[in-house]
Design a protein around this motif. Structure first.
Motif, PDB file in Angstrom:
ATOM      1  N   THR A  49     -98.351  11.496 -20.685  1.00 47.93           N
ATOM      2  CA  THR A  49     -99.688  11.257 -21.227  1.00 47.93           C
ATOM      3  C   THR A  49    -100.792  11.929 -20.422  1.00 47.93           C
ATOM      4  O   THR A  49    -101.838  12.268 -20.979  1.00 47.93           O
ATOM      5  N   ALA A  50    -100.572  12.130 -19.124  1.00 48.64           N
ATOM      6  CA  ALA A  50    -101.642  12.650 -18.272  1.00 48.64           C
ATOM      7  C   ALA A  50    -101.544  14.145 -18.013  1.00 48.64           C
ATOM      8  O   ALA A  50    -102.563  14.838 -17.949  1.00 48.64           O
ATOM      9  N   ILE A  51    -100.333  14.660 -17.855  1.00 45.50           N
ATOM     10  CA  ILE A  51    -100.156  16.046 -17.435  1.00 45.50           C
ATOM     11  C   ILE A  51     -99.629  16.931 -18.557  1.00 45.50           C
ATOM     12  O   ILE A  51    -100.118  18.038 -18.779  1.00 45.50           O
ATOM     13  N   LEU A  52     -98.646  16.458 -19.283  1.00 46.89           N
ATOM     14  CA  LEU A  52     -98.059  17.270 -20.345  1.00 46.89           C
ATOM     15  C   LEU A  52     -99.093  17.778 -21.351  1.00 46.89           C
ATOM     16  O   LEU A  52     -99.060  18.960 -21.716  1.00 46.89           O
ATOM     17  N   PRO A  53    -100.039  16.945 -21.816  1.00 46.83           N
ATOM     18  CA  PRO A  53    -101.045  17.464 -22.760  1.00 46.83           C
ATOM     19  C   PRO A  53    -101.863  18.621 -22.188  1.00 46.83           C
ATOM     20  O   PRO A  53    -102.244  19.535 -22.919  1.00 46.83           O
ATOM     21  N   LYS A  54    -102.133  18.583 -20.886  1.00 46.69           N
ATOM     22  CA  LYS A  54    -102.894  19.664 -20.255  1.00 46.69           C
ATOM     23  C   LYS A  54    -102.105  20.967 -20.298  1.00 46.69           C
ATOM     24  O   LYS A  54    -102.652  22.047 -20.529  1.00 46.69           O
ATOM     25  N   ILE A  55    -100.795  20.861 -20.059  1.00 53.98           N
ATOM     26  CA  ILE A  55     -99.951  22.053 -20.088  1.00 53.98           C
ATOM     27  C   ILE A  55     -99.822  22.587 -21.508  1.00 53.98           C
ATOM     28  O   ILE A  55     -99.933  23.792 -21.747  1.00 53.98           O
ATOM     29  N   VAL A  56     -99.605  21.686 -22.454  1.00 61.42           N
ATOM     30  CA  VAL A  56     -99.417  22.092 -23.847  1.00 61.42           C
ATOM     31  C   VAL A  56    -100.656  22.794 -24.400  1.00 61.42           C
ATOM     32  O   VAL A  56    -100.556  23.780 -25.138  1.00 61.42           O
ATOM     33  N   LYS A  57    -101.837  22.311 -24.022  1.00 58.81           N
ATOM     34  CA  LYS A  57    -103.066  22.933 -24.536  1.00 58.81           C
ATOM     35  C   LYS A  57    -103.467  24.170 -23.729  1.00 58.81           C
ATOM     36  O   LYS A  57    -104.438  24.850 -24.064  1.00 58.81           O
ATOM     37  N   GLY A  58    -102.695  24.467 -22.668  1.00 59.34           N
ATOM     38  CA  GLY A  58    -102.910  25.701 -21.926  1.00 59.34           C
ATOM     39  C   GLY A  58    -103.974  25.637 -20.861  1.00 59.34           C
ATOM     40  O   GLY A  58    -104.601  26.656 -20.549  1.00 59.34           O
ATOM     41  N   GLU A  59    -104.186  24.467 -20.263  1.00 64.84           N
ATOM     42  CA  GLU A  59    -105.189  24.369 -19.206  1.00 64.84           C
ATOM     43  C   GLU A  59    -104.756  25.199 -18.000  1.00 64.84           C
ATOM     44  O   GLU A  59    -103.702  24.967 -17.403  1.00 64.84           O
ATOM     45  N   GLU A  60    -105.576  26.169 -17.635  1.00 65.72           N
ATOM     46  CA  GLU A  60    -105.244  27.068 -16.529  1.00 65.72           C
ATOM     47  C   GLU A  60    -105.251  26.299 -15.213  1.00 65.72           C
ATOM     48  O   GLU A  60    -106.296  25.808 -14.779  1.00 65.72           O
TER      49      GLU A  60
END
Length: 288
Positions: A49-60
């Protein structure tokens, strides 16, 4: 990605807007032990919930995550590269008997989180002929049960393994069992990865950080000097002496020679291709 649950610390490092997300685990020690300009820290409870969404949306950003999770993300089309592995083996077999994991038979052992790295590594080491039964719980709960004498065998990461070590409980580095078949004794289960877009766009900031980070890891391993107060956000309830004793067993490293990673991922692939996203990652996964 279901079932991957980690308690994480988020570290935003404002070196030219460079960010790092790191777990509440030994690889975070070098991040906390010294001051990196512009670092802010936030706690996160769940990877999904905290990290995976950031990776999926491509947060640099840079992400310190399980190596097999990084491979799985890469194989699913996420444009990341592995920069280095940060530990050569965090897992220990905790035993009421003076025997390693590969030596026991007809026993029940407790392992953190079904499907997690400790579970996968344990299942690769043990053989059917050992007749081992595995039960699951959280790592802190397993440590409590071991200390209370309610269970006899478990697999725990550092520093929890050192917390349960006593005259009655022996702990064994699982690297020796891991490397019995192929001679590769490192278990590179945690790595630092980055989106490829920042490898060029923030090349100067990234290289500076990685150089400083590698130096800090080397310094910690050589001197065993820890800034105990700075490490408090990680949340371990350890005395300075116990943390130092555990530090020697954390096998912290900064290894960008990826041979051990390739062997590790091949072993996981043979166990179950789904563990790394269905295939062996291509060479593009490894930052040159």
């Amino acid at each position: 990605m279901r079932g991957i649950v980690l308690i994480l610390i988020t570290i935003s490092t404002l070196l030219g807007n460079l960010k790092i997300y790191s777990p509440k685990a030994p690889p975070s020690i070098p991040l906390f032990n010294r001051e990196y300009k512009g670092v802010t820290i936030d706690l996160y409870d769940r990877f999904n919930t905290a990290i995976l969404p950031k990776i999926v949306k491509g947060e640099e950003a840079l992400y310190i995550i399980p190596t097999n999770v990084a491979a799985k993300l890469f194989n699913k089309g996420i444009d990341i590269s592995i920069l280095a592995t940060l530990s050569e083996g965090l897992l220990f077999f905790c035993s009421k008997e003076d025997k390693r994991l590969s030596e026991i038979k007809d026993k029940t052992i407790y392992v953190p989180a079904k499907g997690s790295s400790p579970d996968v590594i344990t299942n690769i080491i043990i053989k059917k002929s050992q007749n081992i039964k595995i039960k699951y719980s959280s790592a802190p709960e397993i440590a409590k049960l071991m200390k209370a004498g309610r269970i006899d065998f478990s697999v725990l990461p550092q520093p929890l393994a050192s917390m349960v070590e006593s005259d009655n409980i022996k702990i064994f580095d699982m690297k020796k069992d891991w490397g019995k078949t192929d001679g590769e004794f490192t278990i590179p289960q945690v790595s630092i990865v980055a989106f490829n877009s920042i490898l060029e766009s923030k090349k100067i900031e990234l290289n500076k950080f990685l150089i400083d980070f590698e130096k800090e890891i080397k310094k910690i391993n050589e001197s065993e000097e820890l800034n105990f107060e700075r490490l408090q956000p990680i949340g371990w309830k350890l005395s300075k002496n116990n943390l130092k004793r555990s530090l020697k067993k954390m096998n912290l490293t900064f290894n960008n020679n990826f041979q051990s990673v390739k062997v590790y991922l091949e072993k996981l692939y043979k166990k179950d291709p789904k563990l790394i996203g269905g295939k062996i990652p291509s060479e593009k996964f490894y930052k040159k």
